[in-house]
Scaffold this active site. Sequence first.
Site, mmCIF file in Angstrom:
data_model
loop_
_atom_site.group_PDB
_atom_site.id
_atom_site.type_symbol
_atom_site.label_atom_id
_atom_site.label_comp_id
_atom_site.label_asym_id
_atom_site.label_seq_id
_atom_site.Cartn_x
_atom_site.Cartn_y
_atom_site.Cartn_z
ATOM 1 N N SER A 115 -14.946 -0.012 -5.786
ATOM 2 C CA SER A 115 -14.425 0.516 -4.512
ATOM 3 C C SER A 115 -14.773 -0.452 -3.377
ATOM 4 O O SER A 115 -15.931 -0.681 -3.067
ATOM 5 C CB SER A 115 -15.030 1.910 -4.265
ATOM 6 N N SER A 116 -13.745 -1.015 -2.769
ATOM 7 C CA SER A 116 -14.013 -2.042 -1.747
ATOM 8 C C SER A 116 -14.678 -1.441 -0.515
ATOM 9 O O SER A 116 -15.529 -2.075 0.102
ATOM 10 C CB SER A 116 -12.739 -2.785 -1.373
ATOM 11 N N SER B 156 -14.437 7.633 -1.789
ATOM 12 C CA SER B 156 -13.954 8.417 -2.934
ATOM 13 C C SER B 156 -15.103 8.984 -3.773
ATOM 14 O O SER B 156 -14.947 9.261 -4.954
ATOM 15 C CB SER B 156 -13.007 7.561 -3.787
ATOM 16 N N GLU C 32 0.599 4.135 1.249
ATOM 17 C CA GLU C 32 0.781 4.794 2.563
ATOM 18 C C GLU C 32 1.881 4.091 3.357
ATOM 19 O O GLU C 32 2.744 4.737 3.966
ATOM 20 C CB GLU C 32 -0.536 4.764 3.354
ATOM 21 N N HIS D 293 0.850 -1.194 0.000
ATOM 22 C CA HIS D 293 0.000 0.000 0.000
ATOM 23 C C HIS D 293 0.892 1.253 0.000
ATOM 24 O O HIS D 293 1.862 1.319 0.759
ATOM 25 C CB HIS D 293 -0.905 -0.007 1.237
ATOM 26 N N CYS E 84 -6.740 5.440 11.966
ATOM 27 C CA CYS E 84 -7.664 6.576 11.856
ATOM 28 C C CYS E 84 -9.074 5.992 11.833
ATOM 29 O O CYS E 84 -9.330 5.028 11.110
ATOM 30 C CB CYS E 84 -7.381 7.318 10.563
HETATM 31 FE FE1 F3S Z 1 -6.377 10.808 6.811
HETATM 32 FE FE2 F3S Z 1 -7.876 9.078 8.027
HETATM 33 FE FE3 F3S Z 1 -8.562 9.938 5.702
HETATM 34 S S1 F3S Z 1 -5.689 9.062 7.939
HETATM 35 S S2 F3S Z 1 -6.673 10.387 4.667
HETATM 36 S S3 F3S Z 1 -8.435 11.176 7.558
HETATM 37 S S4 F3S Z 1 -8.795 7.859 6.416
#
Ligand code: F3S
Length: 284
Positions: free
Chosen positions: A223-224, A267, A129, A127, A195
């Site tokens: 989109s999963s 998204s 990130e 990934h 998060c």
């Molecule tokens: Fe940031 Fe959480 Fe979105 S880390 S990009 S607010 S899913």
Amino acid sequence: MKTIILARTAGFCFGVTRAVDTVYREAEQETGPVYTYGPIIHNEEVVRDLETRGVHVLPDRAALEALKEGTVIIRSHGVGRDIYELCKNNGLKVVDATCPFVKKIHRIVEAENAKGNCVVIVGDPHHPEVEGIRGWGREDTAVIESAEDLVRQVPDRAESLSIVSQTTYKLSKFNKIVADCINLGYHIFCFNTICNATQERQSEAQEIASDVDAMIVIGGRSSSNTRKLAEICSHECKKTFFIQTAADLIPGCLARCDRIGITAGASTPKHIIEEVQTIVGSEF
Ligand code: F3S
């Protein structure tokens, strides 16, 4: 009279909203060429719209290496230190739209390495990130998805390990992996860097779906996270519709539905959500 309940957490999370807004702002203000390092979000419509405004996607590192002028926008996933250095060496302007929650992980990784601890990231090694987080650590930074992965990558159990997590990782899975590592005798400092935007979106969708006559989930078929939302909602509400845009709504499908819930995947742009809300609100 219909009542429409729009989920507060429908669509982009805080970090993605911030990144997308940054790209539109740069597209308007910048006079030179503007690029994003990777697509800003997984939504072709948004990426196409940005193309028409002169924002191009750099698909990979090779494309960035070949670039000698312009502005490069770093998306919410973030990138490793080497990408900033590459931009600097190539004389490129960097606009950093890394989500602050991801940025915080980069800082933890640097600080833990400075203390002499080995960093372990719990997450998907492929990934972007996770690749970015890894790019702020030492060579020995491990990426694991199980305690067995840790044994393979860090055989020395006397090492002091600092564990962080990919932001979207499932909390229960993260907790289990950390507990398994501790049981194997590793000395661990744990940083829960998950998060909860995804979790909040799912809980809210479930709550709304359990209390309406029909539920609409908006997002891409591939989109999963949207598919997961639709699955959660259909458990709570038999009349759950999974649509990509307002055009997918079949006239009459909401007949005799007084309370209608709406949510959207991570998204899905705001204007698509608003359009669906308007259509549903009219005598559809
Ligand atoms: Fe940031 Fe959480 Fe979105 S880390 S990009 S607010 S899913």
